[in-house]
Design an enzyme around this catalytic site. Structure first.
Site, PDB file in Angstrom:
ATOM      1  CG  ASP A  56      -2.277   0.610   0.970  1.00 58.32           C
ATOM      2  OD1 ASP A  56      -2.317   1.849   0.934  1.00 58.32           O
ATOM      3  OD2 ASP A  56      -3.271  -0.114   0.808  1.00 58.32           O
ATOM      4  CG  ASP A  65      -3.250   0.699  18.654  1.00 57.50           C
ATOM      5  OD1 ASP A  65      -2.804  -0.058  19.530  1.00 57.50           O
ATOM      6  OD2 ASP A  65      -4.462   0.798  18.399  1.00 57.50           O
ATOM      7  CG  HIS A  95      -5.370   3.553   1.257  1.00 56.64           C
ATOM      8  ND1 HIS A  95      -5.055   2.279   0.840  1.00 56.64           N
ATOM      9  CD2 HIS A  95      -6.693   3.703   1.030  1.00 56.64           C
ATOM     10  CE1 HIS A  95      -6.139   1.684   0.375  1.00 56.64           C
ATOM     11  NE2 HIS A  95      -7.155   2.531   0.481  1.00 56.64           N
ATOM     12  CG  ASN A 109      -2.428  -1.090  22.950  1.00 53.17           C
ATOM     13  OD1 ASN A 109      -3.656  -1.050  22.818  1.00 53.17           O
ATOM     14  ND2 ASN A 109      -1.598  -0.648  22.013  1.00 53.17           N
ATOM     15  CB  VAL A 113      -8.542   0.518  16.783  1.00 49.99           C
ATOM     16  CG1 VAL A 113      -9.405   1.752  16.648  1.00 49.99           C
ATOM     17  CG2 VAL A 113      -7.243   0.670  15.980  1.00 49.99           C
ATOM     18  CG  ASN A 192     -13.993   1.064  -3.437  1.00 49.44           C
ATOM     19  OD1 ASN A 192     -14.411   0.053  -2.876  1.00 49.44           O
ATOM     20  ND2 ASN A 192     -12.856   1.642  -3.105  1.00 49.44           N
ATOM     21  CB  ALA A 201      -9.842  -8.261  -7.356  1.00 48.40           C
ATOM     22  CB  SER A 254      -9.311   0.062   0.622  1.00 46.05           C
ATOM     23  OG  SER A 254      -8.912   0.298  -0.697  1.00 46.05           O
TER      24      SER A 254
END
Length: 374
Positions: A56, A65, A95, A109, A113, A192, A201, A254
């Site tokens: 990416d 995190d 992204h 932690n 998230v 999308n 894909a 994504s």
């Protein structure tokens, strides 16, 4: 690498991460049947000893995190050099970090998230995703670098408006040669464009192509679909990590793709000897038939009923991990104890005939009979 599985204790505590309640894809309090059953899967594994490459715009390598789950190996496909880096002037700079957080943000932690496989290892592979011919073709270098440097899974939340043989070849290389011949799993977003599954894909039936759904279980309106869609995952209003040590919510296939990459990491953590094809089969066979769509038996779709809007359905981390555990490997053995004195030595000279054991009850046919037979 060892093929021995890595099991965790049966700790059902889910997560102390303060934003966990907003991660509907992992635990949907409003619609409990529309999530990937992450908490249940974590009672078995959190993705230990699995490497997930994120091809990416680059992962923010200092993100609080993510930092403890980042590999010391990374790569920039544009310059053919290490480490990876983020071009912050790029409008897509956030992204890659967002996708990475959905896969493996740290768990428990007390920070932000948590990812689907929060003990897996992230490998950052950066590319500008600018859409220029050179940038697109350089992504093939990223795929090849990933499988050659130990990636078990490659998560690809990008598309190309033009087909390139060099990309097709790199995908084939990973599927065939990755993981010492067992195959590196390739996961791609369907796109999308409100239409058919996009390239890459749609380029190889062994790719796991991922569409997006909303928190109510319907296909996200933007999510590409059709004959080459394999499964769906949460992709609307997805909260995850972003650049400058932050978090944000985004929409897109994504965002769905890293959910599936994380599920694949959970699978391989409990059964590392599975081939890429076996992992793909498990994900498809255990998918949840959500959304009120009509799933039917479809030619060329051997892993259960299928629908062109939803594929095989919503991925189920818990069911997938359970199925992976139940599948044997060359390094796992089952001992049948023929009698109380049997300690596993072969040949067994204590109870020479299994059917003569006092501890084993035999019926020769599946006829509901209730008497022991030799």
């Amino acid at each position: 690498a060892s093929c021995q599985p890595d099991f965790l204790s049966d700790d059902r505590f889910c997560s102390n991460d303060p934003m966990f309640g907003s991660l509907w894809g992992l635990n949907n309090s409003s619609n409990p049947t529309i999530d990937i059953n992450a908490c249940q899967a974590w009672s078995i594994t959190e993705g230990n000893n699995v490497n997930v490459a994120v091809l990416d715009t680059g992962i923010e390598l200092t993100h609080s995190d993510l930092i403890n789950n980042l590999s010391n190996l990374s790569y920039d496909s544009e310059t053919n050099s290490s480490p990876s880096f983020i071009t912050y002037s790029n409008s897509w700079a956030y992204h890659g970090t967002h996708c990475a957080g959905t896969i493996a943000a740290e768990k428990n932690n007390n920070l932000q998230v948590v990812g689907v496989a929060p003990q897996s290892t992230l490998m950052s592979i950066s590319n500008t995703l600018s859409g220029t011919p050179n940038s697109r073709m350089k992504r093939a270098d990223g795929i090849n670098w990933a499988w050659q440097n130990g990636a078990d899974i490659i998560s690809n939340s990008w598309g190309s408006g033009v087909q390139y043989q060099i990309i097709d070849d790199a995908i084939n290389n990973a599927l065939q040669y990755g993981r010492n011949g067992k195959g590196t799993l390739i996961v791609f977003a369907t796109g999308n464009n409100y239409g058919a599954v996009s390239y890459p894909a749609n380029s190889n039936t062994n790719i796991l192509s991922v569409g997006a759904i909303t928190s109510t279980g319907t296909r996200s309106p933007f999510s590409n679909y059709g004959s080459q869609l394999d499964v769906v995952a949460p992709g609307s209003n997805i909260l995850s990590t972003t650049w400058y040590n932050g978090t944000t919510s985004l929409d897109g296939t994504s965002m769905a793709t890293p959910h599936v990459a994380g599920v694949a990491a959970l699978i391989l953590s409990v059964n590392p000897c599975l081939t890429a094809q076996q992992v793909r089969d498990i994900i498809e066979q255990t998918a949840q038939k959500v959304g009120g769509y009509s799933y039917t038996t479809t030619a060329g779709r051997p892993n259960g009923t299928w629908n062109d809007q939803m594929g095989y359905g919503l991925v189920d981390a818990y069911a997938a991990v359970q199925m992976a555990q139940s599948m044997g490997s060359a390094d796992l053995d089952l001992m049948v104890k023929d009698g109380v004195d049997d300690i596993g030595d072969e040949p067994n000279n204590i109870t020479q005939y299994m059917w003569a054991s006092t501890d084993i009850w035999v019926r020769n046919s599946d006829d509901n009979g209730i008497e022991h037979q030799n």
